[in-house]
Design a protein around this motif. Structure first.
Motif, PDB file in Angstrom:
ATOM      1  N   ALA A   1       0.831  -1.208   0.000  1.00  0.00           N
ATOM      2  CA  ALA A   1       0.000   0.000   0.000  1.00  0.00           C
ATOM      3  C   ALA A   1       0.863   1.254   0.000  1.00  0.00           C
ATOM      4  CB  ALA A   1      -0.925  -0.015   1.214  1.00  0.00           C
ATOM      5  N   LYS A   2       1.926   1.251   0.818  1.00  0.00           N
ATOM      6  CA  LYS A   2       2.814   2.412   0.909  1.00  0.00           C
ATOM      7  C   LYS A   2       3.507   2.687  -0.423  1.00  0.00           C
ATOM      8  CE  LYS A   2       5.237   5.524   3.258  1.00  0.00           C
ATOM      9  NZ  LYS A   2       4.618   6.719   3.866  1.00  0.00           N
ATOM     10  N   LYS A   3       3.960   1.631  -1.078  1.00  0.00           N
ATOM     11  CA  LYS A   3       4.665   1.808  -2.351  1.00  0.00           C
ATOM     12  C   LYS A   3       3.716   2.345  -3.418  1.00  0.00           C
ATOM     13  CE  LYS A   3       8.073  -0.430  -5.267  1.00  0.00           C
ATOM     14  NZ  LYS A   3       8.903  -1.637  -5.463  1.00  0.00           N
ATOM     15  N   ALA A   4       2.505   1.820  -3.472  1.00  0.00           N
ATOM     16  CA  ALA A   4       1.524   2.296  -4.453  1.00  0.00           C
ATOM     17  C   ALA A   4       1.187   3.758  -4.186  1.00  0.00           C
ATOM     18  CB  ALA A   4       0.263   1.439  -4.388  1.00  0.00           C
ATOM     19  N   ALA A   5       1.066   4.126  -2.902  1.00  0.00           N
ATOM     20  CA  ALA A   5       0.773   5.522  -2.550  1.00  0.00           C
ATOM     21  C   ALA A   5       1.903   6.437  -2.990  1.00  0.00           C
ATOM     22  CB  ALA A   5       0.545   5.633  -1.044  1.00  0.00           C
ATOM     23  N   ASN A   6       3.145   6.026  -2.767  1.00  0.00           N
ATOM     24  CA  ASN A   6       4.293   6.852  -3.174  1.00  0.00           C
ATOM     25  C   ASN A   6       4.317   7.060  -4.684  1.00  0.00           C
ATOM     26  OD1 ASN A   6       5.167   7.078  -0.547  1.00  0.00           O
ATOM     27  ND2 ASN A   6       6.618   5.369  -0.683  1.00  0.00           N
ATOM     28  N   LEU A   7       4.002   6.015  -5.438  1.00  0.00           N
ATOM     29  CA  LEU A   7       3.999   6.129  -6.898  1.00  0.00           C
ATOM     30  C   LEU A   7       2.907   7.077  -7.387  1.00  0.00           C
ATOM     31  CD1 LEU A   7       4.645   2.391  -7.857  1.00  0.00           C
ATOM     32  CD2 LEU A   7       6.241   4.296  -8.074  1.00  0.00           C
ATOM     33  N   LEU A   8       1.819   7.181  -6.640  1.00  0.00           N
ATOM     34  CA  LEU A   8       0.736   8.105  -7.003  1.00  0.00           C
ATOM     35  C   LEU A   8       0.959   9.507  -6.453  1.00  0.00           C
ATOM     36  CD1 LEU A   8      -2.467   5.907  -6.504  1.00  0.00           C
ATOM     37  CD2 LEU A   8      -1.558   6.753  -8.664  1.00  0.00           C
ATOM     38  N   GLY A   9       1.949   9.649  -5.572  1.00  0.00           N
ATOM     39  CA  GLY A   9       2.177  10.950  -4.950  1.00  0.00           C
ATOM     40  C   GLY A   9       1.274  11.178  -3.747  1.00  0.00           C
ATOM     41  N   TYR A  10       0.756  10.093  -3.160  1.00  0.00           N
ATOM     42  CA  TYR A  10      -0.092  10.183  -1.967  1.00  0.00           C
ATOM     43  C   TYR A  10       0.763   9.939  -0.717  1.00  0.00           C
ATOM     44  CZ  TYR A  10      -3.910   9.435  -5.367  1.00  0.00           C
ATOM     45  OH  TYR A  10      -4.757   9.528  -6.432  1.00  0.00           O
ATOM     46  N   GLN A  11       0.156  10.214   0.448  1.00  0.00           N
ATOM     47  CA  GLN A  11       0.821   9.966   1.724  1.00  0.00           C
ATOM     48  C   GLN A  11      -0.066   9.091   2.598  1.00  0.00           C
ATOM     49  OE1 GLN A  11       1.828  13.909   3.359  1.00  0.00           O
ATOM     50  NE2 GLN A  11       3.977  13.333   3.194  1.00  0.00           N
ATOM     51  N   ILE A  12       0.569   8.170   3.346  1.00  0.00           N
ATOM     52  CA  ILE A  12      -0.158   7.354   4.334  1.00  0.00           C
ATOM     53  C   ILE A  12       0.501   7.587   5.697  1.00  0.00           C
ATOM     54  CG2 ILE A  12      -0.893   5.051   5.050  1.00  0.00           C
ATOM     55  CD1 ILE A  12      -0.673   4.124   2.205  1.00  0.00           C
ATOM     56  N   LYS A  13      -0.311   7.923   6.682  1.00  0.00           N
ATOM     57  CA  LYS A  13       0.197   8.109   8.041  1.00  0.00           C
ATOM     58  C   LYS A  13      -0.615   7.258   9.016  1.00  0.00           C
ATOM     59  CE  LYS A  13       2.045  12.769   7.320  1.00  0.00           C
ATOM     60  NZ  LYS A  13       2.038  14.170   7.794  1.00  0.00           N
ATOM     61  N   VAL A  14       0.018   6.950  10.160  1.00  0.00           N
ATOM     62  CA  VAL A  14      -0.633   6.141  11.191  1.00  0.00           C
ATOM     63  C   VAL A  14      -0.785   6.988  12.454  1.00  0.00           C
ATOM     64  CG1 VAL A  14      -0.538   4.002  12.513  1.00  0.00           C
ATOM     65  CG2 VAL A  14       0.516   4.111  10.254  1.00  0.00           C
ATOM     66  N   LYS A  15      -1.987   6.941  13.036  1.00  0.00           N
ATOM     67  CA  LYS A  15      -2.249   7.654  14.289  1.00  0.00           C
ATOM     68  C   LYS A  15      -2.766   6.663  15.325  1.00  0.00           C
ATOM     69  CE  LYS A  15      -3.365  12.018  11.958  1.00  0.00           C
ATOM     70  NZ  LYS A  15      -4.391  13.077  11.754  1.00  0.00           N
ATOM     71  N   LEU A  16      -2.239   6.778  16.551  1.00  0.00           N
ATOM     72  CA  LEU A  16      -2.653   5.907  17.650  1.00  0.00           C
ATOM     73  C   LEU A  16      -3.309   6.758  18.738  1.00  0.00           C
ATOM     74  CD1 LEU A  16       0.515   3.608  17.979  1.00  0.00           C
ATOM     75  CD2 LEU A  16      -1.561   3.187  16.673  1.00  0.00           C
ATOM     76  N   ASN A  17      -4.580   6.463  19.029  1.00  0.00           N
ATOM     77  CA  ASN A  17      -5.303   7.189  20.078  1.00  0.00           C
ATOM     78  C   ASN A  17      -6.483   6.309  20.532  1.00  0.00           C
ATOM     79  OD1 ASN A  17      -6.312   9.068  21.816  1.00  0.00           O
ATOM     80  ND2 ASN A  17      -7.175  10.408  20.220  1.00  0.00           N
ATOM     81  N   ASN A  18      -6.160   5.328  21.388  1.00  0.00           N
ATOM     82  CA  ASN A  18      -7.133   4.314  21.820  1.00  0.00           C
ATOM     83  C   ASN A  18      -7.620   3.444  20.664  1.00  0.00           C
ATOM     84  OD1 ASN A  18      -7.055   5.184  24.512  1.00  0.00           O
ATOM     85  ND2 ASN A  18      -8.608   6.773  24.092  1.00  0.00           N
ATOM     86  N   GLN A  19      -7.185   3.771  19.501  1.00  0.00           N
ATOM     87  CA  GLN A  19      -7.500   2.967  18.321  1.00  0.00           C
ATOM     88  C   GLN A  19      -6.440   3.240  17.258  1.00  0.00           C
ATOM     89  OE1 GLN A  19     -11.345   4.061  16.810  1.00  0.00           O
ATOM     90  NE2 GLN A  19     -10.809   6.208  16.500  1.00  0.00           N
ATOM     91  N   THR A  20      -6.401   2.425  16.257  1.00  0.00           N
ATOM     92  CA  THR A  20      -5.422   2.589  15.166  1.00  0.00           C
ATOM     93  C   THR A  20      -6.121   3.211  13.967  1.00  0.00           C
ATOM     94  OG1 THR A  20      -4.232   0.634  15.938  1.00  0.00           O
ATOM     95  CG2 THR A  20      -3.758   1.407  13.701  1.00  0.00           C
ATOM     96  N   THR A  21      -5.549   4.318  13.479  1.00  0.00           N
ATOM     97  CA  THR A  21      -6.133   5.008  12.323  1.00  0.00           C
ATOM     98  C   THR A  21      -5.081   5.172  11.238  1.00  0.00           C
ATOM     99  OG1 THR A  21      -7.627   6.253  13.763  1.00  0.00           O
ATOM    100  CG2 THR A  21      -7.327   7.077  11.521  1.00  0.00           C
ATOM    101  N   PHE A  22      -5.377   4.627  10.070  1.00  0.00           N
ATOM    102  CA  PHE A  22      -4.538   4.844   8.888  1.00  0.00           C
ATOM    103  C   PHE A  22      -5.184   5.955   8.067  1.00  0.00           C
ATOM    104  CE2 PHE A  22      -3.125   0.711  10.167  1.00  0.00           C
ATOM    105  CZ  PHE A  22      -1.784   0.648   9.770  1.00  0.00           C
ATOM    106  N   VAL A  23      -4.396   6.999   7.751  1.00  0.00           N
ATOM    107  CA  VAL A  23      -4.917   8.161   7.031  1.00  0.00           C
ATOM    108  C   VAL A  23      -4.225   8.268   5.682  1.00  0.00           C
ATOM    109  CG1 VAL A  23      -5.366  10.637   7.106  1.00  0.00           C
ATOM    110  CG2 VAL A  23      -5.269   9.328   9.239  1.00  0.00           C
ATOM    111  N   LEU A  24      -5.031   8.320   4.648  1.00  0.00           N
ATOM    112  CA  LEU A  24      -4.528   8.476   3.274  1.00  0.00           C
ATOM    113  C   LEU A  24      -4.805   9.892   2.817  1.00  0.00           C
ATOM    114  CD1 LEU A  24      -3.364   7.252   0.610  1.00  0.00           C
ATOM    115  CD2 LEU A  24      -5.715   6.662   0.014  1.00  0.00           C
ATOM    116  N   TYR A  25      -3.758  10.622   2.399  1.00  0.00           N
ATOM    117  CA  TYR A  25      -3.886  11.991   1.913  1.00  0.00           C
ATOM    118  C   TYR A  25      -3.740  12.014   0.394  1.00  0.00           C
ATOM    119  CZ  TYR A  25      -3.179  13.298   6.823  1.00  0.00           C
ATOM    120  OH  TYR A  25      -3.290  13.425   8.179  1.00  0.00           O
TER     121      TYR A  25
END
Length: 455
Positions: free
Chosen positions: A428-452
Motif C-alpha cells: 500500500a505504501k509503495k503504491a501511494a508513493n507512486l501516485l504521490g499520496y501519503q499514508i500516516k498512522v495515528k494511535l489514540n485508543n485505536q489505530t487510524t490509517f490516514v490516506l492523503y
C-alpha cells in the motif's frame, strides 16, 4: 576503411577546408584579375577618348592635329607607362604609329564594331588594347588602336597563383593535424566515459561516469548513460530484493509442509488425522500463494507506474466493492463498517488499480486486527489541498515503536497472533508513493490509517 573517430573528423574537416579554401582562392584570383583588367580598361578608355579628340577629320582623310607632340609625348612616357598607338585609314594604310611598335601592327581590321577591347601580343609582350572604328557624320575614316602592356599585371597574377598553390597543401596539412588534435581533446571525455563503462559490472554497479557540465551532446550522453546505469542498478536491486523476499517467504512454509508430510509418513494415521494434516498443508499452500502474489505485485508496481494512466472513479464504489470482498471476515468477527462521507463529490481522477491496492490493504489490515464486534470507521473528508481518507479500528496492539517501521516489508507487530506476511502495508505504501499520496498512522485508543490524496 576503419578510421578512428579523431582521424575521421580530421579527414572530413580537411576535405571541407580543401573545398572551401579552393573556392576562396579561385575567388581571390578571379577578383584580382577582374579588378586589374578593369583598371587597365578604364585607362584605355581614357586614352582612346583623349586621342580621338585630337583627331582631325577632313573629307576622306583623318590625322592627328599635332602628330609631333603626340609622338614626343609617347616617347617621354614609354619607360613609365608604355602606350602603343596606331592609326590607319579605311584601306588599311598606316597613317601614324608609335615608335615602340617598331615593325609590328596592332590594328585588326576584321572587327566591325564601333569599339572593342581585347588582348593581343606584340614583340612577345602581352598587350591589352582598345580599337575604335573612326566614324563621324556617318562616314568611316579608319581605325585607331591603343594598347598598353599587361606584363606586370600578368606577372602579379602569376605570382599570386603560385603562392596560392604553394599555400594550399600546407594549409591542408595544418588543417588535418589541427583537426586531429582538437578532435582528440573534444572526444577525450567520451574516451573516459567508455573506460568507465568498460569496468562496470554486476559487482560494482554503483560506479557512474563523470557527468559533463553544459547542454552539449557529450553532457546529454553522460547523463543518459548514468540514467541508464541507474535503471539497471535499480532493476538488479529489485531482482535481488525479490529473490531475497521470495526466499524468506518460501523457506518457512515449505519447511513446515515438508515436516507435516514427513510426520504423516512415519506411521499410519487415522482418517481424521490425515484430513487435519492435509487441511493444514492446503492452508499453508494458500498462504504461500498469497505471499507470492503479493511479492510479485510489489515487484511489478514500478513497471506498472511507467504506464500510469488516470481515470475518474467513484471512491465510494471502491469501498462498497471491498466491503463485499471481505464480507466473510466481517461476518465472522461480527464487525460493523461505518462509512462517513463528507465530500463535495466522491469522484476522483486517479489510477484505479493503484488506489484499489491501497484501500484493499488498509481495509484488510483494519479487519484483520480489529477486535470482535467493534466498528470500523471509514471517513472521507475534503480539506483545502487534499482529500483525507481515514480508516480506524480498535485492536491489534500496535505500539508507538512500531509506527516508523510498520510499512517495511515483512514487518510484523510484536505479540500479534494474526496470520500474515507483513507485505500488505508495504504494498500500500509503495503504491501511494507512486501516485504521490501519503499514508500516516495515528494511535489514540485505536489505530487510524490516514490516506492523503492531493486535489
Amino acid at each position: 576503411m576503419n578510421l578512428s573517430i579523431k582521424n575521421r573528423i580530421a579527414f572530413i574537416s580537411t576535405i571541407l577546408v580543401a573545398l572551401l579554401s579552393f573556392t576562396i582562392f579561385i575567388s581571390i584570383y578571379q577578383s584580382l584579375k577582374i579588378s586589374s583588367f578593369s583598371e587597365i580598361d578604364e585607362k584605355l578608355e581614357f586614352e582612346a577618348n583623349k586621342h580621338f579628340n585630337e583627331l582631325i577629320f577632313e573629307k576622306d582623310s583623318v590625322y592627328f592635329a599635332y602628330p609631333e607632340e603626340l609622338l614626343e609625348r609617347e616617347h617621354l612616357e614609354i619607360e613609365v607607362y608604355p602606350i602603343y598607338i596606331e592609326l590607319v585609314n579605311t584601306n588599311g594604310k598606316l597613317l601614324v604609329k608609335s615608335e615602340n611598335l617598331k615593325n609590328e601592327r596592332i590594328v585588326n581590321e576584321t572587327f566591325s564594331t564601333k569599339k572593342i577591347i581585347f588582348n593581343s601580343q606584340v614583340l612577345e609582350e602581352p598587350l591589352r588594347q582598345i580599337q575604335l572604328n573612326l566614324i563621324k557624320n556617318n562616314q568611316h575614316y579608319g581605325h585607331l588602336g591603343i594598347a598598353v602592356s599587361t606584363e606586370d599585371t600578368l606577372s602579379v597574377l602569376q605570382n599570386l597563383k603560385q603562392n596560392l598553390i604553394a599555400i594550399y597543401p600546407f594549409l591542408l596539412f595544418i588543417t588535418f593535424f589541427a583537426s586531429r588534435y582538437i578532435s582528440k581533446i573534444t572526444i577525450q571525455p567520451l574516451t573516459k566515459i567508455a573506460d568507465t563503462v568498460e569496468i562496470i559490472s554486476a559487482s560494482n554497479l554503483n560506479l557512474r561516469v563523470k557527468e559533463i557540465n553544459g547542454k552539449d551532446e557529450l553532457s546529454v550522453l553522460s547523463k543518459s548513460i548514468n540514467s541508464f546505469l541507474d535503471r539497471i542498478h535499480t532493476s538488479i536491486e529489485k531482482e535481488k530484493e525479490f529473490t531475497a523476499n521470495a526466499s524468506h517467504q518460501l523457506r518457512t512454509p515449505l519447511t513446515a509442509i515438508k515436516g507435516n508430510l514427513e510426520v504423516l509418513l512415519r506411521k499410519k494415521r487415522t482418517v481424521v488425522e490425515y484430513k487435519e494434516s492435509i487441511e493444514e498443508t492446503i492452508d499453508r499452500i494458500n498462504r504461500l500463494n498469497l505471499a507470492l502474489d503479493n511479492l510479485l505485485m510489489l515487484a511489478r508496481l514500478d513497471e506498472d507506474a511507467k504506464q500510469l494512466k488516470k481515470t475518474k472513479i467513484n471512491v465510494i464504489d471502491i469501498f462498497n466493492s471491498k466491503i463485499k470482498l471481505f464480507k466473510a471476515q466481517i461476518k465472522e468477527k461480527e464487525l460493523r463498517i461505518i462509512l462517513d462521507e463528507k465530500l463535495t463529490s466522491p469522484i476522483l481522477e486517479t489510477n484505479v488499480y493503484f488506489l484499489k491496492i491501497i484501500l484493499e490493504n488498509l481495509m484488510s489490515n483494519a479487519i484483520k486486527y480489529s477486535e470482535i464486534k467493534h466498528p470500523i470507521k471509514i471517513t472521507l473528508e475534503e480539506q483545502s489541498n487534499f482529500i483525507k481518507i481515514s480508516i480506524s479500528n480498535k485492536g491489534g496492539n500496535l505500539k508507538e515503536e512500531d509506527v516508523n517501521s510498520i510499512f517495511e516489508i515483512f514487518h510484523r507487530p510484536k505479540d500479534t497472533t494474526e496470520k500474515g506476511h507483513g507485505i500488505g502495508l508495504a504494498l500500500a505504501k509503495k503504491a501511494a508513493n507512486l501516485l504521490g499520496y501519503q499514508i500516516k498512522v495515528k494511535l489514540n485508543n485505536q489505530t487510524t490509517f490516514v490516506l492523503y490524496i492531493p486535489n
